[in-house]
Design a protein around this motif. Structure first.
Motif, PDB file in Angstrom:
ATOM      1  N   ASN A  62      -4.889   0.966   2.613  1.00 44.85           N
ATOM      2  CA  ASN A  62      -4.356   1.610   1.039  1.00 44.85           C
ATOM      3  C   ASN A  62      -3.170   0.593   0.636  1.00 44.85           C
ATOM      4  N   LEU A  63      -2.211   0.226   1.823  1.00 45.55           N
ATOM      5  CA  LEU A  63      -0.945  -0.174   1.411  1.00 45.55           C
ATOM      6  C   LEU A  63      -1.378  -1.741   0.710  1.00 45.55           C
ATOM      7  N   ALA A  64      -2.231  -2.440   1.513  1.00 41.95           N
ATOM      8  CA  ALA A  64      -2.739  -3.778   0.530  1.00 41.95           C
ATOM      9  C   ALA A  64      -3.269  -3.630  -0.636  1.00 41.95           C
ATOM     10  N   LEU A  65      -3.939  -2.726  -0.815  1.00 38.92           N
ATOM     11  CA  LEU A  65      -4.683  -2.579  -2.046  1.00 38.92           C
ATOM     12  C   LEU A  65      -3.669  -2.383  -3.261  1.00 38.92           C
ATOM     13  N   VAL A  66      -2.874  -1.347  -2.902  1.00 40.24           N
ATOM     14  CA  VAL A  66      -1.643  -0.984  -4.071  1.00 40.24           C
ATOM     15  C   VAL A  66      -0.826  -2.278  -3.844  1.00 40.24           C
ATOM     16  N   SER A  67      -0.261  -2.715  -2.828  1.00 40.39           N
ATOM     17  CA  SER A  67       0.419  -3.893  -3.120  1.00 40.39           C
ATOM     18  C   SER A  67      -0.108  -5.071  -3.953  1.00 40.39           C
ATOM     19  N   ARG A  68      -1.583  -5.257  -4.050  1.00 40.15           N
ATOM     20  CA  ARG A  68      -1.870  -6.201  -4.780  1.00 40.15           C
ATOM     21  C   ARG A  68      -2.333  -5.765  -6.334  1.00 40.15           C
ATOM     22  N   LYS A 104      -4.431  -3.513  -6.968  1.00 41.01           N
ATOM     23  CA  LYS A 104      -5.882  -3.161  -7.111  1.00 41.01           C
ATOM     24  C   LYS A 104      -6.018  -1.661  -7.235  1.00 41.01           C
ATOM     25  N   ILE A 105      -5.270  -1.029  -7.000  1.00 38.35           N
ATOM     26  CA  ILE A 105      -5.271   0.450  -7.072  1.00 38.35           C
ATOM     27  C   ILE A 105      -3.773   0.862  -7.533  1.00 38.35           C
ATOM     28  N   GLN A 106      -3.458   2.126  -8.186  1.00 37.73           N
ATOM     29  CA  GLN A 106      -2.120   2.306  -8.633  1.00 37.73           C
ATOM     30  C   GLN A 106      -1.406   3.277  -7.802  1.00 37.73           C
ATOM     31  N   LEU A 107      -2.297   3.971  -7.097  1.00 38.42           N
ATOM     32  CA  LEU A 107      -1.457   5.036  -6.339  1.00 38.42           C
ATOM     33  C   LEU A 107      -2.100   5.027  -4.662  1.00 38.42           C
ATOM     34  N   GLY A 108      -1.417   5.445  -3.930  1.00 38.24           N
ATOM     35  CA  GLY A 108      -1.796   5.643  -2.421  1.00 38.24           C
ATOM     36  C   GLY A 108      -1.208   6.623  -1.647  1.00 38.24           C
ATOM     37  N   ILE A 109      -1.851   7.343  -0.682  1.00 40.91           N
ATOM     38  CA  ILE A 109      -1.334   8.322   0.341  1.00 40.91           C
ATOM     39  C   ILE A 109      -1.033   7.443   1.381  1.00 40.91           C
ATOM     40  N   ALA A 110      -0.017   7.556   2.060  1.00 40.47           N
ATOM     41  CA  ALA A 110       0.268   7.208   3.522  1.00 40.47           C
ATOM     42  C   ALA A 110       1.543   7.690   4.227  1.00 40.47           C
ATOM     43  N   HIS A 111       1.822   7.314   5.316  1.00 37.28           N
ATOM     44  CA  HIS A 111       3.129   7.824   6.094  1.00 37.28           C
ATOM     45  C   HIS A 111       4.071   6.940   5.929  1.00 37.28           C
ATOM     46  N   ALA A 112       5.363   7.474   5.633  1.00 37.38           N
ATOM     47  CA  ALA A 112       6.278   6.576   5.088  1.00 37.38           C
ATOM     48  C   ALA A 112       6.688   5.630   6.165  1.00 37.38           C
ATOM     49  N   GLN A 113       6.601   5.938   7.305  1.00 38.34           N
ATOM     50  CA  GLN A 113       7.118   5.177   8.361  1.00 38.34           C
ATOM     51  C   GLN A 113       5.976   3.944   8.453  1.00 38.34           C
ATOM     52  N   LEU A 114       4.810   4.034   7.992  1.00 39.74           N
ATOM     53  CA  LEU A 114       3.917   2.943   8.120  1.00 39.74           C
ATOM     54  C   LEU A 114       4.221   2.022   7.151  1.00 39.74           C
ATOM     55  N   ILE A 115       4.772   2.413   6.098  1.00 36.48           N
ATOM     56  CA  ILE A 115       5.137   1.632   4.761  1.00 36.48           C
ATOM     57  C   ILE A 115       6.318   1.031   5.211  1.00 36.48           C
ATOM     58  N   LYS A 116       7.216   1.566   6.017  1.00 35.44           N
ATOM     59  CA  LYS A 116       8.499   0.727   6.437  1.00 35.44           C
ATOM     60  C   LYS A 116       8.077  -0.139   7.395  1.00 35.44           C
ATOM     61  N   MET A 117       7.086  -0.041   8.137  1.00 38.72           N
ATOM     62  CA  MET A 117       6.557  -0.922   9.202  1.00 38.72           C
ATOM     63  C   MET A 117       5.819  -2.257   8.380  1.00 38.72           C
ATOM     64  N   ALA A 118       5.180  -1.869   7.318  1.00 39.81           N
ATOM     65  CA  ALA A 118       4.625  -3.014   6.423  1.00 39.81           C
ATOM     66  C   ALA A 118       5.789  -3.760   5.872  1.00 39.81           C
ATOM     67  N   ALA A 119       6.835  -3.163   5.255  1.00 38.66           N
ATOM     68  CA  ALA A 119       7.959  -3.971   4.749  1.00 38.66           C
ATOM     69  C   ALA A 119       8.688  -4.733   5.743  1.00 38.66           C
ATOM     70  N   ASP A 120       8.609  -4.504   7.055  1.00 37.20           N
ATOM     71  CA  ASP A 120       9.335  -5.233   7.947  1.00 37.20           C
ATOM     72  C   ASP A 120       8.364  -6.186   8.648  1.00 37.20           C
ATOM     73  N   GLY A 121       6.912  -6.117   8.141  1.00 33.83           N
ATOM     74  CA  GLY A 121       6.058  -7.068   8.696  1.00 33.83           C
ATOM     75  C   GLY A 121       5.634  -6.807  10.457  1.00 33.83           C
ATOM     76  N   LYS A 122       5.906  -5.502  10.549  1.00 35.46           N
ATOM     77  CA  LYS A 122       5.525  -5.143  11.848  1.00 35.46           C
ATOM     78  C   LYS A 122       3.970  -5.119  12.202  1.00 35.46           C
ATOM     79  N   GLN A 123       3.327  -5.158  13.336  1.00 29.18           N
ATOM     80  CA  GLN A 123       2.155  -4.963  13.703  1.00 29.18           C
ATOM     81  C   GLN A 123       1.767  -3.793  13.240  1.00 29.18           C
ATOM     82  N   PRO A 124       0.146  -3.327  12.559  1.00 28.41           N
ATOM     83  CA  PRO A 124      -0.643  -4.446  12.388  1.00 28.41           C
ATOM     84  C   PRO A 124      -0.486  -5.316  11.314  1.00 28.41           C
ATOM     85  N   PHE A 125       0.445  -5.370  10.513  1.00 30.07           N
ATOM     86  CA  PHE A 125       0.602  -6.312   9.384  1.00 30.07           C
ATOM     87  C   PHE A 125       1.050  -7.766   9.671  1.00 30.07           C
ATOM     88  N   LYS A 126       0.157  -8.539   9.201  1.00 34.49           N
ATOM     89  CA  LYS A 126       0.465  -9.902   9.461  1.00 34.49           C
ATOM     90  C   LYS A 126       1.408 -10.696   8.655  1.00 34.49           C
TER      91      LYS A 126
END
Length: 326
Positions: A74-80, A82-104
């Motif tokens: 979901n994070l990747a789709l909204v980031s690109r 492809k989709i306007q809105l997503g539902i996710a845990h705020a903590q996972l979005i922070k991990m994505a912003a920091d480039g932590k696993q599972p994000f490459k």
């Protein structure tokens, strides 16, 4: 006469500028939105459909569609875009912003619209015939646990595996003891538990969970509580917070269950037009009693608290909305 027309033109400009500044409050009259969440039948599917419904109620003629999703995807789709809105845990979005696993790589262009619910708590559900009341029991017995975690690379999956690691158990240990760890949606995993094929399931869900309540009517279950040291370790690593599942939540519990929790939010791309972000939030506010009854996880939602999306920053359109709607 020339002076009169000059003054008239100036007044027109002033009103034009004022009208432009107020544009987000009026918002777009029709929105075209896709919303990604979780599997059909789950809380996020109900909430995603509900977001679309309130938008259509406030802005007739809008087109909204719910897309079945997986949290990390979901994070990747909204980031690109492809989709306007997503539902996710705020903590996972922070991990994505920091480039932590599972994000490459870093995904740092996501912004929050609002909190959906705060009480998403880790449930490590075991069948009572494991005779395990703590993670230490599993470890000391080297129990051949057949365990499922939520969808791979979702925050629910990450939390569950970090919990057992913090309690001194790894997936490799479980394999060595004769058990296994796999991934599945909640409904499918609980069906496997009913069929006697697995002993345990881990998920981060609202309290009480209707799925767990239902499973408890036909299965003898227990929830394993976390030690204070394990809670701290997981909180430090993932940004979760210490919480308690009260024994009153499920009829099979004999004691309160210490655990960790996370925040579920509605998020978007930073490039979403400000007036659209404003309009989405306005539609939620305009239909707030209805919105809070979409799913049990939203029942305790307070409008005054939905702006508290940390650690994910609010979208500029959301900042404007909350500044104007206290």
């Amino acid at each position: 006469m020339k002076k009169f027309f000059t003054v008239l033109a100036l007044v027109a400009v002033i009103f034009s500028v004022a009208g432009f500044a107020a544009a987000p409050a009026q918002a777009a009259q029709k929105l075209d939105l896709a919303i990604c969440g979780g599997s059909i039948g789950g809380a996020w599917a109900a909430i995603g459909e509900g977001v679309g419904e309130v938008v259509r109620r406030s802005y007739p003629g809008s087109n909204t569609a719910y897309e079945v999703g997986q949290e990390a995807a979901n994070l990747a789709l909204v980031s690109r875009g492809k989709i306007q809105l997503g539902i996710a845990h705020a903590q996972l979005i922070k991990m994505a912003a920091d480039g932590k696993q599972p994000f490459k790589k870093k995904i740092d262009n996501l912004r929050a619209l609002c909190v959906l619910y705060n009480g998403a708590l880790e449930h490590f559900i075991v069948k009572a015939d494991t005779k395990a009341n703590t993670f230490a029991d599993l470890k000391s017995k080297k129990y051949p646990l057949k365990a499922y975690f939520n969808t791979k690379d979702s925050f629910m999956d990450i939390v569950g595996k970090k919990v057992i690691e913090a309690e001194g158990i790894t997936a490799a240990d479980i394999d060595k003891w004769g058990g296994f760890t796999k991934n599945s949606s909640m409904g499918a995993a609980l069906d496997l538990m009913r069929d006697g094929k697995i002993d345990a399931y881990s998920n981060v869900i609202q309290v009480p969970s209707s799925h767990v309540v239902d499973a408890g009517t036909t299965l003898k279950l227990n929830l394993l509580g976390m030690s204070p040291a394990a809670q701290k370790k997981v909180n430090d690593e993932l940004g979760t917070y210490s919480a308690v599942i009260p024994k009153s939540a499920y009829n099979f519990l004999k004691n309160d269950v210490p655990t960790v929790g996370a925040t579920v939010i509605l998020f978007t791309n930073a490039d979403l037009p400000d007036d659209e972000a404003y309009a989405i939030l306005k539609s939620i506010k305009d239909n707030f009693p209805y919105f809070c009854n979409i799913h049990g996880s939203l029942k305790g939602l307070k409008f005054s608290e939905i702006k508290n999306t940390a650690p994910v920053p609010l979208h500029p359109g959301a900042v404007k909305f909350f500044n104007e709607n206290k």
